[in-house]
Motif scaffolding. Structure first.
Motif, mmCIF file in Angstrom:
data_model
loop_
_atom_site.group_PDB
_atom_site.id
_atom_site.type_symbol
_atom_site.label_atom_id
_atom_site.label_comp_id
_atom_site.label_asym_id
_atom_site.label_seq_id
_atom_site.Cartn_x
_atom_site.Cartn_y
_atom_site.Cartn_z
ATOM 1 N N ASN A 147 11.060 26.129 -92.853
ATOM 2 C CA ASN A 147 11.941 27.105 -93.500
ATOM 3 C C ASN A 147 11.658 28.531 -93.031
ATOM 4 O OD1 ASN A 147 9.418 27.315 -94.815
ATOM 5 N ND2 ASN A 147 10.370 28.131 -96.666
ATOM 6 N N THR A 168 15.362 30.953 -86.404
ATOM 7 C CA THR A 168 14.864 29.889 -87.271
ATOM 8 C C THR A 168 13.546 29.392 -86.693
ATOM 9 O OG1 THR A 168 15.941 28.132 -86.015
ATOM 10 C CG2 THR A 168 17.228 29.185 -87.782
ATOM 11 N N GLN A 185 6.906 22.577 -94.861
ATOM 12 C CA GLN A 185 5.978 23.535 -95.464
ATOM 13 C C GLN A 185 4.783 22.851 -96.120
ATOM 14 O OE1 GLN A 185 7.457 26.334 -98.546
ATOM 15 N NE2 GLN A 185 6.606 27.881 -97.191
#
Length: 260
Positions: A128, A170, A186
């Motif tokens: 993310n 990104t 993550q």
């Protein structure tokens, strides 16, 4: 040592510095920069620490940028002093540490946050994560080494585009451009950072420090990187780690490096 804006821990040779200003998305202010310098300096001098991992608290941001409220009314001379002091005390300081530093980018790394990540020896990112240098959208330019390190990592043309458009990459785009080495969910970021740190720890700390110096020399004006490599290669022959490493190889056993 107790800090107000960061957390610093160490276990089994791996130190972790966490920028801990979640309500500000871990934005860098003067106090945080000073604390980071102190923490990096302290850990680099601690011979039990073999690798440092740098990350941000929470799941939204590594560092979302500099704390704009601190310098919005600065004069020309104050702005120049801000950049010079920051580069010297933190960004250049981290880049030239003998202890390897891994940036674990968890979320936004913008402006000074991306500049800090780029000062680390290499970067990994959560899926993310988003990275960019949006300073021109504020009428200023990157001041903590961004105009220098980003072209080194992604190439001049890509860096020009990113800086001039104030755009963001990104995590996968950052990986494709060479800005980060790995992208993971993550929840797996700390685990990957630890795995990489453990791989680094199997090797000679003194040799790693010499290699960092030689690699960095290639990007410094007026310094012959090949000459630094030759000198450091020769100096390695005089270390205890060299004797241990070559001895272990010939004896077909795993080396035990002491960093001397």
């Amino acid at each position: 040592m107790n800090y107000e804006n960061i957390l610093a821990t160490s276990e089994n040779g791996i130190a972790t510095i966490t920028i801990n200003r979640p309500t500000k998305l871990n934005a860098l202010n003067k106090a945080t920069i000073e604390e980071l310098h102190t923490a990096f300096d302290t850990l680099d001098k601690d011979h039990s620490v073999r690798v440092i991992i740098l990350t941000g608290s929470g799941d939204k941001a590594f560092v979302a940028g500099a704390d704009i409220s601190e310098f919005a009314n600065f004069s020309v001379s104050e702005g120049a002093e801000l950049a010079a002091k920051g580069q010297s005390s933190l960004f250049d300081f981290v880049e030239n540490l003998k202890t390897p530093v891994i940036a674990a980018v968890n979320g936004f790394a913008l402006g000074g946050g991306l500049e800090l990540a780029m000062a680390c020896h290499f970067r990994i990112a959560s899926d993310n994560a988003k990275m960019g240098l949006p300073e021109v959208s504020l009428g200023v330019i990157p001041g903590y080494g961004g105009t220098q390190r980003l072209p080194q990592l992604v190439g001049k043309g890509k860096a020009m585009e990113l800086i001039m458009t104030a755009g963001m990459l990104t995590a996968e785009e950052a990986k494709a451009s060479g800005l980060v080495n790995h992208v993971v969910p993550q929840s797996e970021l700390v685990e990957l950072a630890t795995t990489l740190a453990q791989k680094i720890m199997k090797n000679s700390p003194v040799a790693i420090g010499m290699a960092i110096e030689a690699i960095n020399a290639n990007f410094k004006d007026g310094i012959d990187g090949y000459a630094v490599e030759i000198k450091n290669f020769g100096d390695a022959f005089g270390t205890e780690d060299f004797k241990e490493g070559t001895g272990a190889f010939l004896e077909k056993r795993k080396p035990v490096f002491i960093g001397k």
